[in-house]
Design an enzyme around this catalytic site. Structure first.
Site, PDB file in Angstrom:
ATOM      1  CG  MET A  22      -2.106   0.888   1.100  1.00 55.66           C
ATOM      2  SD  MET A  22      -3.253   0.323  -0.183  1.00 55.66           S
ATOM      3  CE  MET A  22      -3.953  -1.133   0.596  1.00 55.66           C
ATOM      4  CG  LEU A  44      -1.597  -5.075   2.020  1.00 55.72           C
ATOM      5  CD1 LEU A  44      -1.442  -4.090   0.865  1.00 55.72           C
ATOM      6  CD2 LEU A  44      -2.064  -6.431   1.502  1.00 55.72           C
ATOM      7  CB  SER A  45       4.219  -7.916   3.623  1.00 54.90           C
ATOM      8  OG  SER A  45       4.387  -7.369   2.327  1.00 54.90           O
ATOM      9  CD  GLU A  46       7.335  -3.742   4.783  1.00 52.74           C
ATOM     10  OE1 GLU A  46       7.070  -2.649   5.345  1.00 52.74           O
ATOM     11  OE2 GLU A  46       8.121  -4.581   5.247  1.00 52.74           O
ATOM     12  CB  THR A  47       1.444   0.456   4.704  1.00 55.35           C
ATOM     13  OG1 THR A  47       0.422  -0.549   4.650  1.00 55.35           O
ATOM     14  CG2 THR A  47       0.833   1.802   4.312  1.00 55.35           C
TER      15      THR A  47
END
Length: 260
Positions: A22, A44-47
């Site tokens: 994101m 999610l795994s990363e924002t």
């Protein structure tokens, strides 16, 4: 307050593969706690959050549970959003991060990350590591991440870690890797200690993987595949103390976050 967000599948030329991230382009920074809460909400795994500073961009990355010092796929996703949504005219974007200066350029239809090379040091095989990953290791190395070399691509595919035991090891996460069948090397990445049991495709692990496999295979340009369930292909180059990591990115969703 309303904030626009964009979800991008990084290291993929089609939706629903690669690694989703994101991306928020902000005018000014939000509070750290709020950014962490937003990342947890998206799960999610990363924002990634980016703010323009001078001629470049300051970038920060959050998993659902923690801020991390370096993330490749969310940087690739951020560049895709800045290039394609916000129509940044430059062919190269400069980022300020907790890991120092980074950049992403457009070359030959792909986006290329320019990241620091991190050469892992020999640690030696231990029973603790083998039990946590449920593997028979050929070699064990370490830097900011644990890197465990296995004897085949199939062994990487078959790896089924004990996530609780893995989270207790003193590394941010663990890479398992082997020489590939169709690619120069393959890998998977597990980071339960920071809320990610398995990351689909991880740019930052290739800061470790590229120097190792370049030396072992005697070549500076390599192809890689992260063989998670979603999977993703990476194009890799070793350039002195830097690594270049190429890949595609696909926008899959956008929306507005309502804050109060």
């Amino acid at each position: 307050m309303q904030l626009e967000f964009y979800q991008v599948d990084a290291f993929s030329d089609r939706p629903f593969s690669g690694n989703p991230a994101m991306v928020y382009r902000l005018d000014t920074w939000l509070g750290d706690d709020l950014m962490q809460t937003i990342a947890a909400e998206h799960n999610l795994s990363e924002t990634a959050f980016v703010v323009r500073e001078g001629q470049g961009w300051h970038i920060r990355w959050f998993t659902p549970t923690a801020e991390v010092p370096l993330c490749g796929h969310a940087t690739l996703a951020s560049a895709h959003v800045l290039f394609d949504i916000y129509k940044e005219p430059a062919e190269r974007l400069e980022f300020i991060s907790k890991s120092g200066p980074l950049s992403v350029s457009r070359e030959g239809g792909r986006l290329w990350l320019d990241f620091p090379a991190i050469e892992p040091a020999e640690l030696g095989v231990t029973v603790e590591v083998e039990r946590a990953l449920n593997v028979q290791a050929v070699d064990v190395l370490g830097s900011n991440k644990l890197m465990v070399v296995l004897d085949s691509e199939q062994a990487v595919l078959d790896c089924q870690p004990d996530m609780l035991a893995l989270a207790r090891l003193p590394w941010q996460g663990a890479i398992v890797t082997a020489k590939g069948v169709k690619h120069d090397f393959v890998s998977r990445y597990f980071a339960p200690a920071i809320g990610i049991n398995e990351d689909p495709v991880t740019g930052s692990t290739h800061c470790n993987l590229i120097p190792y496999w370049s030396k072992r295979l005697g070549k500076s340009s390599l192809t890689a595949y992260q063989c998670s369930k979603r999977g993703g292909e990476l194009f890799c180059r070793l350039d002195g103390d830097r690594v270049k990591i190429g890949g595609n990115a696909t926008l899959v969703a956008s929306g507005t976050l309502m804050l109060g």
